[in-house]
Motif scaffolding. Structure first.
Motif, PDB file in Angstrom:
ATOM      1  N   LEU A  12       0.842  -1.211   0.000  1.00 36.01           N
ATOM      2  CA  LEU A  12       0.000   0.000   0.000  1.00 36.01           C
ATOM      3  C   LEU A  12       0.869   1.250   0.000  1.00 36.01           C
ATOM      4  O   LEU A  12       0.658   2.176  -0.785  1.00 36.01           O
ATOM      5  N   ILE A  13       1.851   1.277   0.897  1.00 35.05           N
ATOM      6  CA  ILE A  13       2.732   2.448   1.028  1.00 35.05           C
ATOM      7  C   ILE A  13       3.507   2.673  -0.267  1.00 35.05           C
ATOM      8  O   ILE A  13       3.541   3.784  -0.793  1.00 35.05           O
ATOM      9  N   SER A  33      13.964  14.217  10.727  1.00 36.09           N
ATOM     10  CA  SER A  33      12.836  14.730  11.523  1.00 36.09           C
ATOM     11  C   SER A  33      11.700  13.720  11.564  1.00 36.09           C
ATOM     12  O   SER A  33      11.087  13.489  12.608  1.00 36.09           O
ATOM     13  N   ILE A  34      11.400  13.109  10.410  1.00 35.31           N
ATOM     14  CA  ILE A  34      10.334  12.096  10.343  1.00 35.31           C
ATOM     15  C   ILE A  34      10.660  10.941  11.286  1.00 35.31           C
ATOM     16  O   ILE A  34       9.806  10.489  12.054  1.00 35.31           O
ATOM     17  N   ARG A  39       7.096   5.096   7.753  1.00 31.10           N
ATOM     18  CA  ARG A  39       7.478   4.530   6.450  1.00 31.10           C
ATOM     19  C   ARG A  39       6.826   5.284   5.299  1.00 31.10           C
ATOM     20  O   ARG A  39       7.435   5.499   4.255  1.00 31.10           O
ATOM     21  N   SER A  40       5.581   5.703   5.494  1.00 32.00           N
ATOM     22  CA  SER A  40       4.855   6.439   4.444  1.00 32.00           C
ATOM     23  C   SER A  40       5.470   7.809   4.176  1.00 32.00           C
ATOM     24  O   SER A  40       5.711   8.176   3.030  1.00 32.00           O
ATOM     25  N   LYS A  65       6.366   6.961  14.051  1.00 31.65           N
ATOM     26  CA  LYS A  65       6.852   5.573  13.999  1.00 31.65           C
ATOM     27  C   LYS A  65       5.916   4.708  13.146  1.00 31.65           C
ATOM     28  O   LYS A  65       4.843   5.125  12.757  1.00 31.65           O
ATOM     29  N   GLY A  66       6.369   3.492  12.881  1.00 30.99           N
ATOM     30  CA  GLY A  66       5.519   2.496  12.220  1.00 30.99           C
ATOM     31  C   GLY A  66       5.184   2.828  10.774  1.00 30.99           C
ATOM     32  O   GLY A  66       5.998   3.387  10.035  1.00 30.99           O
TER      33      GLY A  66
END
Length: 339
Positions: free
Chosen positions: A127-128, A242-243, A253-254, A248-249
């Motif tokens: 999906l990502i 920064s992200i 990743r997105s 998290k999670g």
């Protein structure tokens, strides 16, 4: 002074307004004869033990539009559907790859998204990768094809299969509200967005995720490239650092996928391919998905980024980590070695 800043804020420069060029490894074959291809495939399927080599040679060196014509001629000649015949004759990762090639890029993406949300559990990785790496135009077409194939709306399926801020980010992308690239460089807006990203994240306790989502899903790619550059003048960390500090999670990743694709989409895919072949053997699903979905889009450029980043060619890496007919098909999609 206000007049000067207003003038600078609307200064016109040409950047990114042209259509994104393609760099395919699979291009239309000359002297194309769909009836001859169909006859050769029929013979290859009827051969005792199946002549996979002939099927691979034909299907990996024709574009989707040409494969569609071959399928039409095959049905006329053999009185049966080519997809069904391939399913009966092939198996394993080779079958998955060749059946994937019988779909258009948008049909393939739509099918992969559907499969990622089918049954219990969700394949967030797929999906990502698809939702965060496709352009507005590509997502428009994927949504149209998804509706056509599955009689459902993509955004409703995404909403039903994900939750929280991760769902909000994916839905914002699927809604395709991203600005088109403009010839006007709005320096004031660039500065405001960079400051908002900083103040909504690193500067405060907790993260203003909704601000991050709106900026990263609504601004044009050339604008965001300049925003991330400007961001460094506010934050001690770059956008990717920064992200990692803030979320998290799946959400992390997105956002990272988005930033990597804004900066260099082909490098993102090159790194994903490298990741797929890091371990012993290969993550066949990931490898197949990228090779099939990008071969008529930008695989040539991905190949060049792969060599530059990993100091060895994609062709050599595929040779080392795959085998048999599946390897042959991948190498043909790769389209050559970068020595």
């Amino acid at each position: 002074m206000a007049l000067v800043s207003e003038f600078l804020g609307q200064l016109t420069l040409s950047y990114g307004a042209e259509v994104e060029p393609t760099f395919p490894t699979v291009v239309p074959v000359r002297d194309f004869d769909p009836a001859r291809d169909a006859a050769q495939i029929e013979t290859a399927i009827k051969t005792k033990g199946v002549d996979e080599q002939t099927i691979i040679n034909i299907l990996t060196s024709r574009t989707f539009e040409q494969r569609k014509q071959v399928a039409f001629e095959f049905e006329r000649l053999a009185k049966k559907d080519l997809l069904g015949a391939l399913k009966g004759a092939l198996s394993g990762p080779l079958e998955t790859l060749l059946l994937g090639l019988m779909k258009s890029t948008a049909q393939y993406d739509a099918s992969e998204l559907k499969a990622a949300m089918k049954g219990l559990g969700t394949d967030e990785e797929t999906l990502i990768e698809i939702v965060c790496s496709r352009s507005n135009d590509e997502l428009h077409e994927i949504k149209r094809v998804y509706r056509e194939l599955f009689k459902k709306e993509l955004d409703k399926d995404v909403a039903g299969d994900t939750s929280g801020d991760f769902a909000k980010l994916l839905l914002a992308l699927v809604q395709t509200k991203r600005d088109d690239p403009s010839n006007v460089v709005d320096y004031q807006k660039i500065d405001e967005d960079a400051r908002s990203l900083y103040e909504g994240g690193v500067k405060r306790k907790g993260t203003d995720v909704s601000t991050w989502i709106s900026i990263m899903t609504q601004r044009s790619v050339p604008h965001l490239q300049k925003v991330f550059d400007r961001y460094k003048s506010y934050s001690p960390y770059d956008m990717k650092e920064s992200i990692r500090k803030e979320v998290k999670g799946d959400l992390e990743r997105s956002f990272l996928t988005l930033v990597e694709c804004f900066e260099n989409k082909q490098l993102y895919f090159a790194n994903r391919l490298n990741e797929a072949m890091k371990s012993k053997g290969a993550k066949e699903k990931l490898l197949t998905r990228i090779m099939v979905s990008r071969c008529e889009v930008d695989l040539m450029k991905i190949r060049h980024e792969f060599k530059k980043q990993h100091k060895r060619s994609l062709f050599q890496t595929i040779t080392e980590h795959t085998k048999g007919d599946y390897q042959t098909a991948l190498l043909r999609l790769c389209g050559g070695d970068d020595l």
